[in-house]
Structure formats: C-alpha cells, structure tokens
Write a protein that holds these residues in place. Structure first.
Motif, short mmCIF file in Angstrom:
data_model
loop_
_atom_site.label_atom_id
_atom_site.label_comp_id
_atom_site.label_asym_id
_atom_site.label_seq_id
_atom_site.Cartn_x
_atom_site.Cartn_y
_atom_site.Cartn_z
N ASP A 129 9.46 15.26 3.47
CA ASP A 129 9.84 15.33 2.06
C ASP A 129 9.87 13.96 1.38
O ASP A 129 9.79 13.88 0.15
CB ASP A 129 11.24 15.95 1.90
N ASN A 130 10.07 12.92 2.17
CA ASN A 130 10.29 11.62 1.54
C ASN A 130 9.21 10.60 1.87
O ASN A 130 9.37 9.40 1.63
CB ASN A 130 11.68 11.09 1.92
N LYS A 131 8.11 11.12 2.36
CA LYS A 131 7.02 10.26 2.80
C LYS A 131 6.44 9.41 1.67
O LYS A 131 5.91 8.33 1.90
CB LYS A 131 5.92 11.16 3.38
N ARG A 132 6.55 9.93 0.45
CA ARG A 132 5.88 9.23 -0.65
C ARG A 132 6.40 7.81 -0.90
O ARG A 132 5.72 7.00 -1.48
CB ARG A 132 5.96 10.05 -1.94
N VAL A 133 7.62 7.51 -0.46
CA VAL A 133 8.11 6.15 -0.69
C VAL A 133 7.58 5.16 0.33
O VAL A 133 7.75 3.95 0.17
CB VAL A 133 9.65 5.99 -0.66
N ILE A 134 6.99 5.66 1.42
CA ILE A 134 6.51 4.73 2.43
C ILE A 134 5.20 4.12 1.98
O ILE A 134 4.26 4.82 1.60
CB ILE A 134 6.29 5.45 3.78
N PHE A 135 5.14 2.82 2.00
CA PHE A 135 3.89 2.13 1.65
C PHE A 135 3.79 0.85 2.46
O PHE A 135 4.65 -0.01 2.39
CB PHE A 135 3.86 1.82 0.15
N ASN A 136 2.73 0.77 3.24
CA ASN A 136 2.59 -0.39 4.12
C ASN A 136 1.57 -1.40 3.63
O ASN A 136 1.34 -2.42 4.26
CB ASN A 136 2.20 0.08 5.53
N GLY A 137 0.94 -1.12 2.50
CA GLY A 137 -0.12 -2.01 2.02
C GLY A 137 0.39 -3.16 1.17
O GLY A 137 1.56 -3.52 1.21
N ASN A 138 -0.51 -3.70 0.37
CA ASN A 138 -0.18 -4.86 -0.45
C ASN A 138 0.51 -4.43 -1.75
O ASN A 138 -0.11 -3.89 -2.66
CB ASN A 138 -1.47 -5.63 -0.77
N GLY A 139 1.81 -4.69 -1.80
CA GLY A 139 2.61 -4.28 -2.95
C GLY A 139 2.31 -5.07 -4.21
O GLY A 139 2.75 -4.70 -5.29
N TYR A 140 1.59 -6.18 -4.07
CA TYR A 140 1.29 -7.00 -5.25
C TYR A 140 0.01 -6.56 -5.96
O TYR A 140 -0.35 -7.10 -6.99
CB TYR A 140 1.14 -8.48 -4.87
N SER A 141 -0.69 -5.59 -5.35
CA SER A 141 -2.00 -5.26 -5.91
C SER A 141 -1.90 -4.23 -7.03
O SER A 141 -0.97 -3.44 -7.10
CB SER A 141 -2.90 -4.70 -4.80
N ASP A 142 -2.91 -4.25 -7.92
CA ASP A 142 -2.96 -3.28 -9.02
C ASP A 142 -3.21 -1.88 -8.47
O ASP A 142 -2.74 -0.89 -9.04
CB ASP A 142 -4.07 -3.64 -10.00
N ALA A 143 -3.95 -1.83 -7.35
CA ALA A 143 -4.24 -0.53 -6.75
C ALA A 143 -2.95 0.20 -6.40
O ALA A 143 -2.85 1.41 -6.55
CB ALA A 143 -5.11 -0.72 -5.50
N TRP A 144 -1.98 -0.55 -5.93
CA TRP A 144 -0.70 0.07 -5.56
C TRP A 144 0.01 0.64 -6.80
O TRP A 144 0.59 1.71 -6.75
CB TRP A 144 0.19 -0.92 -4.81
N VAL A 145 -0.05 -0.09 -7.90
CA VAL A 145 0.60 0.40 -9.12
C VAL A 145 0.01 1.77 -9.49
O VAL A 145 0.75 2.71 -9.82
CB VAL A 145 0.42 -0.61 -10.27
N GLU A 146 -1.31 1.89 -9.37
CA GLU A 146 -1.97 3.16 -9.68
C GLU A 146 -1.58 4.25 -8.68
O GLU A 146 -1.24 5.37 -9.05
CB GLU A 146 -3.50 3.00 -9.61
#
Ligand code: ADP
Ligand code: MG
Length: 705
Positions: A508-525
C-alpha cells in the motif's frame, strides 16, 4: 600555541548530571530523581527543595550568580530571563544566595510578547515555565558571567503548549507506549521504555565579522539579499582552503571545548561543499536532549565566532548560487535495554519485527508526507528545498537496493526468499542479512534515507529547531504502530497475521519509495504520476497543520489540541510575513541609501572622465566609456523602477491583516519584487568600480575568511 585539552576531564563539567546528582543528593532523593527521569514518573514535589539547594550550591561553586529557566518559544531560538540568586538584604545590609524548590520547578516569565498565535491574549499574559528534569541543568560561562540554566517547558495559563519542548515530550510518550506494544507482540517482556534517538548534523557558514558588519542584509536578515557571483567560481575553494583552515581550526577547537563542558558530544567536524561552509555533528542522544543540545550547539557556534572575529551564519541560504545549509536529523527508536527497533538484526524473528517496523514507517511517511514537509518548512529553507544540492520538496524514502529487493519479493510473490547479497532469506515470513555489515549504497539526494539502523531526514533547515520534525516522526510512527498493534494483538494466528500485515503495508505504501536521483526533473514528473505531494513553499506547507487528518492524529495521541495546531499555523504565517517584510525593507534600504548613490557616483565620475578625455584629446575613442555609461544608466533606471515597485507592494502587504492571506501576498508578490530589484543591482556590481561598491562582495565574504 594551544594548550592541551583533556576531553575526559572537561566533558560534562558544567552539567548537573547523574554523576553530580549522585554525589550531591541524599540517596533517597537521588533515587526518586532517577526514577522520574528514567521511568517518566511525576516528580515528587517534596524533593524539589532538596534538589534546588544542591543545584544552587553546585552552581555557586562554579561561580554562578544567576539562574534562568531556559526555554524554547515558537521563535525558533531559546529564551531566558535571568534572576540573581540574591535575597533581599537583611537589617545589616547583607544578602544570602537563595533558590527554592518552587523557583526550580516553576517560573512565570511575563511572556506576553512571545508568539502564541492567539492562544493567549496580551491582557492574560501569564505564561509558565516548568522544569523538565529529563534534560539536565547546566551552567553557562560567558560575558554575562556564570548562569545556571534550567531546561524548561513553556505553557499558557490554561495549559496550552507555547513552546517546542512540550509537544516533543508528549510525542515521546506516545511513541514509547506504542513501541512497547510492538515489542510485546514479539515476546519482549523486559524492555521498559522506548525513546527516539536523534543525531542532528549541523551545517553553518563562517564569515569575517568586520565584513559581516558592513552588510546590512547579513545583519538584519542573516542572508545576502544582493550579490553577484564571484567572477571565479567555487573551484577556487581549494586555493583558499589553507587560509580558511587556520582560523576556522582554532574556532572549531574552542567550539568543541565549550560544547564538551556542557555535555554535548561534539564528534565530527569538516568543511562542507560551499566555500566557508562547515559541519558539526554530535553523537546521537535521546530526542529531548538532542533538541536541547542542538540549541546549545547553535548558540555556541554563534557566540564563539564573535570571540574569533568571525560570524557564524546559520541561515539556510546565506549566499545565492552556492550550497545552502541544512540539518540532517538522524532518527531511530531505542529501548532502555539497548534494542534499536530500526536495526535489521540477524535472526529471523527480529527481522520480522524489523519488517513490520519498516512497513509502519513507510505507511506513516506516506500518509503524513505533508506534515513532515511542513516540519521542515521555515522561511530560509524555501530557498533551499528543491534548489541547488538540496533535497526536493517531495517526500520520498530511500531504502537501498537490498531492502527494496526484499520488499519486491514480498509484494510480488508473497515470500522473500533471498537477499541480493546472496544470503538466504527464507521464511514463513522473511529474513534479512546483517545490513550493518552490508551497508547499502548511499543516496545523497533522498530527503528520507535509511542509513543502516536509522532514518536520516535531510530536509530540516540549518537555523530551525529540530523539535517539530521529531514531533512529527514520533507521532506519525506511533499512529502506524498503534494501528498495527490493534490488529495483531487480536489475531488468532500471529505469524500469518503479521505476514499479511507486512505485505499489505509494503504494498500500500510502495509509492513513497524512491531510490533514484531526487534532484532530477524526471523524479518530479514521476512523483506527480505517483500522486506524491510536491509542496514548494512554506506558505503552501503550513496548511498541513490544520487538516482534519492532522487534527485527528495529534488529538488522538495528546500531542496537540486543535487550538494548539491552529495557533501554530497562525504563528508560522505571521513569522513568514514578518521575515519577508524585514528582508524587503532591508533591500529597500540598501538599494536606496547605498547602491543607487554608489552607482550615481560611478556614473558621475564616468561622465566627468568622458568630458575630460574629450577636451584633452578630441579624436580619442571614448566608445568604451560611453557604452559603460549607457549600460550603467539603463540598469540604474531599471533599479529605480524595481525599487519603487518593491516599496509599493511591501507597503500594501504590510497593511493587510495578519494571517494566511498576508503570508501569501509576501510570497506571491513581495518575493518576486525583491528578485526584480536584485537582478539589475547584481549586474551593476559587476560593472561598477569595486572601490565604489558600498559593501563586501561574495568573493570577499566567501573566500577571504
Ligand atoms: P552517516 O555516515 O550515516 O551519516 P554518521 O555516523 O556520520 O552516519 O552519523 C550521523 C549522525 O547520526 C550522528 O549524529 C550519529 O550520532 C547519528 N546516529 C548514529 N546512529 C544513530 C541512531 N541509531 N539513531 C539516531 N542517530 C544516530
Ligand atoms: Mg549523515
């Protein structure tokens, strides 16, 4: 040159700590004190007089003349009012040194001008400070002499919290109770208490005090409001490094010694990414103490800097264009008998417990991302979050490849059978290898990163109190633990129930997990696709405090009442408006009284020299001078227009009623007007003769410490 320091000898020397109490208090009194501190029992008022007496004698031996209730109102810094120990003179004109139990336990500062967000009208100005005996008293030595400082909570006449400490202590009670329920589920009958451990890493800038004093923006606002980037960039850092180190080194040495005396475990120090930027980290402590110690660290960094002809800038973004400063809040949960609930451990049994704890934390962060974001919001941090080398404003969790893989297995096949390191993860439920040994890769761009046996919340601003983020962490995790415990305590088949619950929590809470580059524009999208909130500014974040979800959460755990939450939101809106108002007025002042006159002087000189050259050598090429004059005059005119606009919008905003709408006006209208004024001024700084520029440049401040 410098004398030898014996750390063991000076450490805690100015703290009325357990060892001192043991030595100076009658045995039964000491026992009662210890019980109160360790088991969170109410203090027996009958012993207060004895403790006060011993504390006073101890402080006077150290040279103390005054005592103060040291508290943390909603201003972000600490407050204190000093009282001398002296009594009224007797008939012979002699005084004695007095300090009663009552004076130790309760203070009553006339505190009507502390922010209260309407909780306390000025005509009912009564505020009380109450001794928090879980944080030891200490004596502080400085130019004011020696003062006994008593850490206290600060409440209104009707018992509402007016400070940072009260809700923190309440949230610690909540997480303690719910954590114990989790431990009991797994058969633990011995742990008596669970408390959050917190280790805050503190970043700061150091500048030369004489240069600092020439900049009104630094003096009034703690950050530069004008300033062109130095013509040569950050790569010069190394070149100036040696020079910085000598002066900073002796400063750091004194900071450490002062902190050690106060029982603060200053441990690491290093130069940070930006020029003139540094970091100090203590060894972690129980949350309440860590919060107090971080305040002491900030005070000490500032105070000692003055003694070295330096100034410490704690602002989140003192200089545009180079890195800002944050505070990494490392957080875990530790029992009185040494169990870290965030340690993956090495037996399957403990791993199940860890996975449940992890699942609960993911749920907490996913459900209350807005509250975490809000807790990191302060006016200065708006320049940092989502900008250069700082976490984005989106809350996500970094777990590392290994844990993410375990979660993948559990959520896809229902069983975790192996770990990426090759250790066998078998289960009815799941097992994990020793993560302490197999440290996962680092991710420097995640706002909430798992680092082996703790989470590191990296969003907090460098000047801010770390109390609010820890209040949020404690409370949201307490809620998730409670929901889990409610369900599991009644389960008939515990193993099956916990297995299912872990899977559900992770899924249920998987969507908050992010292991990539948090500074990238791709992540914002990507984050937007996942439906994660991206709250870009403090004014937009504050609303999180008063949602139905937040009120339900905080009231359930007795951390904040609705009225307290509303008051805090109000205090923050007001703080935002006030800070931006001061910044705008400082810019108006500097532009009108310093920059524009300097530019006029420059253009006048230029015009005069054009005239002189022309009359001396009529055929000389004066195109450079003419072009400069044209360019400068155009920028000057832009500045004047922008200045007039800023004056106008600032006056209009200041005239508004205090509150949310006003804060938004400062954010949406005054801030852009400030940027519009800064742009031509910074261009002018690159043109105008340095001799004429009215204050030190970025280069002077950053590289010539
Ligand atoms: P890292 O390299 O992961 O950033 P450090 O060892 O540099 O970790 O520690 C950073 C901060 O985290 C320090 O203040 C440290 O005392 C603190 N810390 C270490 N372990 C814990 C823990 N279990 N809980 C809370 N803070 C911790
Ligand atoms: Mg760290």
């Amino acid at each position: 040159m410098s004398e030898h320091v014996n750390v063991a000898e000076i450490f805690g020397k100015n703290v009325f700590n357990e060892a001192t109490m043991k030595e100076r208090l009658p045995k039964d009194v000491f026992k009662k004190m210890k019980k109160t501190i360790e088991d969170g029992e109410e203090l027996d008022p009958s012993i207060a007089g004895v403790v006060a007496h011993a504390m006073k004698e101890w402080a006077i031996e150290k040279g103390a003349t005054h005592y103060t209730h040291w508290f943390q109102p909603l201003t972000g810094v600490t407050a204190e009012k000093h009282d001398a120990f002296i009594s009224a003179p007797n008939s012979e004109g002699k005084v004695i040194m007095e300090f009663s139990g009552k004076e130790l336990i309760k203070g009553e500062p006339d505190a009507s001008s502390f922010p209260s967000g309407g909780l306390r009208a000025t005509f009912e100005a009564r505020g009380y400070t109450a001794w928090d005996c879980t944080s030891p008293a200490f004596v502080r030595e400085d130019a004011a002499g020696v003062t006994l400082c008593i850490p206290t909570a600060f409440c209104s006449y009707t018992g509402e919290a007016l400070d940072q400490k009260t809700p923190l202590l309440r949230s610690m009670e909540a997480i303690n109770e719910q954590s114990l329920r989790i431990l009991r589920l797994f058969g633990n009958t011995t742990s008596k208490r669970v408390a959050p451990s917190v280790g805050p890493e503190q970043e700061y800038f150091i500048v030369d005090r004489q240069k600092y004093l020439q900049r009104k923006d630094l003096i009034y606002t703690g950050r530069t409001l004008f300033g062109a980037m130095p013509p040569k960039g950050q790569e010069l850092e190394d070149h100036y490094f040696g020079a910085i180190r000598e002066r900073i080194g002796s400063y750091m040495k004194e900071v450490n010694e002062e902190l050690w005396k106060l029982g603060v475990t200053a441990k690491t120090q290093h130069n940070e990414v930006a020029p003139a930027q540094h970091e100090l980290a203590p060894i972690y402590d129980e949350a309440n103490l860590a919060v107090d110690h971080n305040q002491i660290v900030m005070e000490t960094l500032k105070k000692v800097a003055g003694r070295h002809g330096l100034t410490c800038l704690l602002h989140e973004k003192p200089f545009a264009g180079v890195n800002g400063s944050g505070k990494h809040n490392n957080w875990s949960l530790t029992s009185d008998d040494g169990i870290n609930l965030l340690n993956p451990g090495d037996t399957p049994h403990e791993n199940i417990q860890f996975l449940l704890v992890l699942g609960c934390i993911l749920k907490a962060v996913n459900t209350h991302a807005d509250l975490l974001r809000e807790a990191a919001a302060d006016v200065g941090n708006d320049h940092r979050l989502g900008a250069n080398e700082a976490p984005p404003a989106i809350i996500s969790v970094f777990l590392g490849e290994q844990l993410e893989d375990v979660i993948d297995q559990l959520t896809t096949t229902g069983e975790a059978t192996h770990s990426k390191q090759g250790g066998t993860l078998h289960t009815g439920v799941a097992t994990l290898p020793d993560l302490d040994k197999d440290a996962t890769d680092r991710n420097r761009t995640s706002p909430f990163a798992f680092t082996g046996n703790k989470f590191e919340f990296r969003m907090v601003g460098s000047s801010d109190s770390i109390a609010p983020p820890n209040v949020v962490l404690n409370t949201i995790v307490a809620e998730a633990f409670k929901e889990a415990a409610d369900e599991l305590e009644k389960a008939e088949d515990f193993d099956a129930a916990v297995h299912d619950l872990i899977k559900k929590l992770l899924k249920d809470n998987k969507r908050v997990i992010f292991n990539g580059n948090g500074y990238s524009d791709a992540w914002v999208e990507e984050a937007e696709k996942r439906g994660l909130p991206n709250i870009k500014s403090m004014v937009e974040a504050i609303g999180a405090l008063t949602t139905d979800k937040a009120i339900r959460l905080y009231e359930e755990f007795g951390v904040f009442t609705k009225a307290e939450l509303e008051s805090r939101a109000e205090v923050e809106y007001e703080e935002y408006s006030k800070v931006i108002n001061i910044e705008a007025r400082t810019m108006i002042d500097m532009a009108g009284k310093q920059i524009i006159p300097a530019v006029i002087r420059y253009t006048t000189q230029l015009a005069e020299s054009i005239g002189k050259v022309r009359s001396a050598v009529p055929e000389a090429d004066i195109s450079v001078q003419t072009e400069l004059l044209t360019e400068t005059s155009a920028l000057l005119s832009d500045m004047k227009v922008a200045l007039a606009a800023l004056i106008d919008i600032t006056e209009k905003s200041a005239a508004m009623e205090e509150g949310k709408a006003q804060a938004f006006a400062y954010h949406d209208e005054v801030m852009p007007a400030m940027a519009a004024l800064r742009a031509p001024a910074d261009k002018l700084e690159m043109i105008v003769d340095k001799e004429l520029w009215p204050f030190p440049s970025y280069g002077d401040l950053l590289f010539e410490v």
